[in-house]
Design an enzyme around this catalytic site. Sequence first.
Site, PDB file in Angstrom:
ATOM      1  CB  SER A 255      21.302  33.871 -80.960  1.00  0.00           C
ATOM      2  OG  SER A 255      20.044  34.012 -81.132  1.00  0.00           O
ATOM      3  CE  LYS A 259      20.399  39.417 -83.052  1.00  0.00           C
ATOM      4  NZ  LYS A 259      19.761  38.704 -84.842  1.00  0.00           N
ATOM      5  CD1 TRP A 346      15.158  34.516 -86.644  1.00  0.00           C
ATOM      6  CD2 TRP A 346      13.008  34.839 -88.554  1.00  0.00           C
ATOM      7  NE1 TRP A 346      14.256  35.665 -86.201  1.00  0.00           N
ATOM      8  CE2 TRP A 346      12.946  35.595 -87.016  1.00  0.00           C
ATOM      9  CE3 TRP A 346      12.450  34.925 -89.238  1.00  0.00           C
ATOM     10  CZ2 TRP A 346      12.064  36.732 -87.464  1.00  0.00           C
ATOM     11  CZ3 TRP A 346      11.545  35.672 -89.219  1.00  0.00           C
ATOM     12  CH2 TRP A 346      11.045  36.725 -88.244  1.00  0.00           C
ATOM     13  CG  HIS A 396      18.797  29.808 -83.312  1.00  0.00           C
ATOM     14  ND1 HIS A 396      19.693  30.632 -84.281  1.00  0.00           N
ATOM     15  CD2 HIS A 396      18.156  30.480 -82.169  1.00  0.00           C
ATOM     16  CE1 HIS A 396      19.497  31.591 -83.618  1.00  0.00           C
ATOM     17  NE2 HIS A 396      18.334  31.779 -82.331  1.00  0.00           N
TER      18      HIS A 396
HETATM   19  C1  GCU Z   1      15.054  35.731 -82.310  1.00  0.00           C
HETATM   20  C2  GCU Z   1      15.288  36.982 -82.908  1.00  0.00           C
HETATM   21  C3  GCU Z   1      16.423  36.964 -83.356  1.00  0.00           C
HETATM   22  C4  GCU Z   1      17.891  36.454 -82.268  1.00  0.00           C
HETATM   23  C5  GCU Z   1      17.080  35.637 -81.235  1.00  0.00           C
HETATM   24  C6  GCU Z   1      17.928  34.848 -80.714  1.00  0.00           C
HETATM   25  O1  GCU Z   1      15.075  34.925 -82.851  1.00  0.00           O
HETATM   26  O2  GCU Z   1      13.923  37.162 -84.024  1.00  0.00           O
HETATM   27  O3  GCU Z   1      16.933  37.773 -84.223  1.00  0.00           O
HETATM   28  O4  GCU Z   1      18.526  35.802 -83.015  1.00  0.00           O
HETATM   29  O5  GCU Z   1      15.591  35.876 -80.886  1.00  0.00           O
HETATM   30  O6  GCU Z   1      17.933  35.643 -79.733  1.00  0.00           O
HETATM   31  O7  GCU Z   1      17.681  33.927 -79.152  1.00  0.00           O
END
Ligand code: GCU
Length: 414
Positions: A255, A259, A346, A396
Amino acid sequence: MFTTATSQSQESEFVPIYEEENVPDYVLPNPLQFENGDPVRTKEDWEKRREELLNLFAEHVYGRVPGGVSDEITHEKRKSVDEFLNGKAVLEEIRIFLTGDQSGTFLDLLIIKPKNQNAKSPAFLTLNFAGNHSIHPSPEISLSESWMRISSSDRKAGLVVDNKATEKARGDRTSRWPVEKIIDSGVALATFYYGDVDPDFDDDFENGIQGHYEKPAPDEWGSISAWAWGAQRAMDYLVSDPDIDAEKIGLLGHSRLGKTSLWAGAQDERFALVISNNSGCGGAALSRRRFGESVLRINTSFPHWFCDNFTKYNDNESELPVDQHELISLIAPRLVYVASAEEDQWADPRGEFLSAFHAGPVYELLGLAPLPQSEPPAVNEPIGENIRYHIRTGKHDVTEFDWHQYIQALKSLK
Ligand code: GCU
């Protein structure tokens, strides 16, 4: 986290795109074309284009690490346990000081190594969300004293009180960390809590590593850039560990930490394998698709993650000089693994796949096979060799299925 009335109203108006027919038409920038329009034809050209792309991502997306920041680290071994996991493993805790002296910001690296190996072990370096103590219930793992985000479920369960982890938080995230399976595969696991480097809230960079320097300029480090820099400093230590095979270290993040892994792995060629687990917007997903979370939405909800220049592309993705397939291409010729989850709309699973696919021409230029198909595979059927991809069933998360593929990928390194 909202800081202004404007961002709150942008937030309430945001309607995500969840149907393919609503994805806008877009043209992706070509990784094999210089900004001046010249083609990238050779490996030597690619080395120059690689520098150009790294600079573009630094300037427009993540923010560069300011010039005055020293990469010099010092460290202190704080703990060593010879008989961990019923004697199968050794546990070590290394405090890595990030500001040259021992009074500033530090990160605590937990390393769990398989025992009785005749050779050095390949290793995963992973960032964790909730403290090293959250990955396994053992009381041998020191409880983090760092600032923790509080989710409503953590508060209810008493795992985090006043932004500090409690004893109850031990092993809270074990489902995401199959520690025994990793060790039984002959692989070491190194991990640190991302909030050690920069606590994950919009504090105008008062805290964490940025707090030691001038306020970031619009092209300087947001939190993702700082976390990625922290991963590189953990790597500085890991490559010096005599039990670890420095040529076989895989960087993994989920997540927001996916990144982070991609940005760290793009910059730092010491990572032989870079894994993006469900990284979504600002990670593997193509920004121009605007599917699920968009640039506007991420910059509104998490204003501290990217550099301020990235806000120029709110609802204006077509002006971005880069897109995320080029981030994946920066990992070439090393092994990159992009993983999606079917219910994680998402994060735009299709956009994550397409990034991996469109990084292919760079791998081909370097003599390596791209992804074998232009459409996503069936669920739970990993594809690819140098660029690997899967979409698994479920939401997720990081699951045993994901880890199984990552261990295989790490062990496939020559
Ligand atoms: C939120 C956010 C995402 C991210 C996620 C996470 O959902 O919008 O961009 O990847 O948190 O890090 O769990």
